[in-house]
Write an enzyme that holds these catalytic residues in place. Sequence first.
Site, PDB file in Angstrom:
ATOM      1  CD  GLU A  66      -2.076   2.971  -3.396  1.00  0.00           C
ATOM      2  OE1 GLU A  66      -2.222   3.884  -4.261  1.00  0.00           O
ATOM      3  OE2 GLU A  66      -1.633   3.167  -2.262  1.00  0.00           O
ATOM      4  CG  ASP A  87      -9.329   2.530   0.518  1.00  0.00           C
ATOM      5  OD1 ASP A  87      -9.938   2.327   1.582  1.00  0.00           O
ATOM      6  OD2 ASP A  87      -8.086   2.579   0.448  1.00  0.00           O
ATOM      7  CG  ASP A 118      -2.001   0.998   1.189  1.00  0.00           C
ATOM      8  OD1 ASP A 118      -2.578   1.179   0.109  1.00  0.00           O
ATOM      9  OD2 ASP A 118      -2.303   1.598   2.229  1.00  0.00           O
TER      10      ASP A 118
END
Length: 497
Positions: free
Chosen positions: A343, A396, A296
């Site tokens: 990500e 998200d 992430d």
Amino acid sequence: MDFDRQSGLFLHVASLPGPDGIGTLGDPAKTFVDFLADSGQSLWQFCPLGPTIPIHDNSPYQSYSAFAGNPLFIDLDELVERGWLEDLDRPDFDDGNVEYGPVREYKEARLEDAFETFKTDASDDDRADFEAFTDDAGDWLDEYALYRALRTHFDGVSWLDWPEGAKMRDPEVLAEYREELSETIEYRKFLQWLFDEQWSELKAYANERGVDLVGDMPIYVDLDSADVWANPEIFKLDEQREPKYVSGVPPDEFSDDGQMWGTPVYDWAALAERDYGWWVSRFERLLQRVDIFRIDHFKGFESYWEIPADADTAREGEWVDGPHEDIFYAVRDELGELPIVVEDLGEITDEMDRIREDLGYPGMNVAAFTDWCDGDSRYHPSSYDENSVAYTSTHDTDTVAGWYADLDEQQKDCLHYAVDYEGGDVHWDILDTIWGSDSVITLAQVQDPLGYGSDARFNVPGTEEDNWAWRVSEDALSADVAERLYEITESSGRLTD
């Protein structure tokens, strides 16, 4: 590392169906693995697995430890089978959402009961397995168990507010606490052993059915965590171990003042002097649990937004260079090739793209961000390159049905053209289009093939209530849905051996 052309579903462990009020690692997880296998999916992605912090709305991205597992995921029925719990008289939990307070109260009491029985009735083999786990786990287990025992001893306050000796890790003081709190420390290790045993069994089951597990590694760790308390030298802290700087993002289209995340930033120079040893251990621990993992906020390894801890807003921060490729070379030298996807959304720079491409890690494409009227835009399915992971939606974003409902009429018309929509359930046409793209891996939230709208959204970034709670029902994971998903997966060439 080269990946096969394949596909899978995202569902956090907490969102599994089952009688404990929260998903568990026993039959509920294995039943979901069966659904994945029946629908032709070879990947199961989930959020980080660490013990969550109630004051942070139980976000899986803010944890007491980057190494430990969440005891709430331990399956109680398996403890009944081992004779460590009597038959369970469960409360009437909500099947559609995790009620974290009642779930935690119920499960912690049952886990304490199991520990008491283990101490008196465990077999020699079980005791030997537990001892082997504690011997082999490494420093993280000792530090985490002591941290949690001290946190309980000091009525749940942050380690920053502990008495000086405990806060500053005076060796003599900690030795005294290890003796005084030995029972609680042992209990915390017992929970991690249970989690590890059940997770290992689940992973073996999934792999046997042709399903690989996809984990998630947040770049930052919570300030109130065993990680920062036990390793202050690798973070930018002052002499009293308060953070000098915190992480965040600068002002952008979503926030005029930017965002202050509050997590301490790493002292990358200090880490480099230690050959990134803490990170090597962190990667190694995650690779014990998963087959692939997503990093992430990959941007933070290229450069990160560093904000003075006493700043009023994130506007007062500045960009600071990260370690670039060096950290990944150091980890690779110790652990070999790394099965990583990253990500790389948000603030994208040429240098960040260069680092990712040099390392060979696939980046992310998210259909929810697409300008459907521009076939050349980054997130349009026609633009995806092979070395990427395509998502219909993520934890998200809104679900496919949710973000589709919010499109204006022009965008809907362009989407209909792009996915060859001819009426019916548009979410299946969107999945079919993403699955048919060039991306080597495709993933969807489980809500997407089910056609669920915004009321099934898992998280709304920037909000602190009513997130991370949605659960899927067992009935929803039907044979009809599995069959339709299998057909799409087969036609797009994503079935694996």
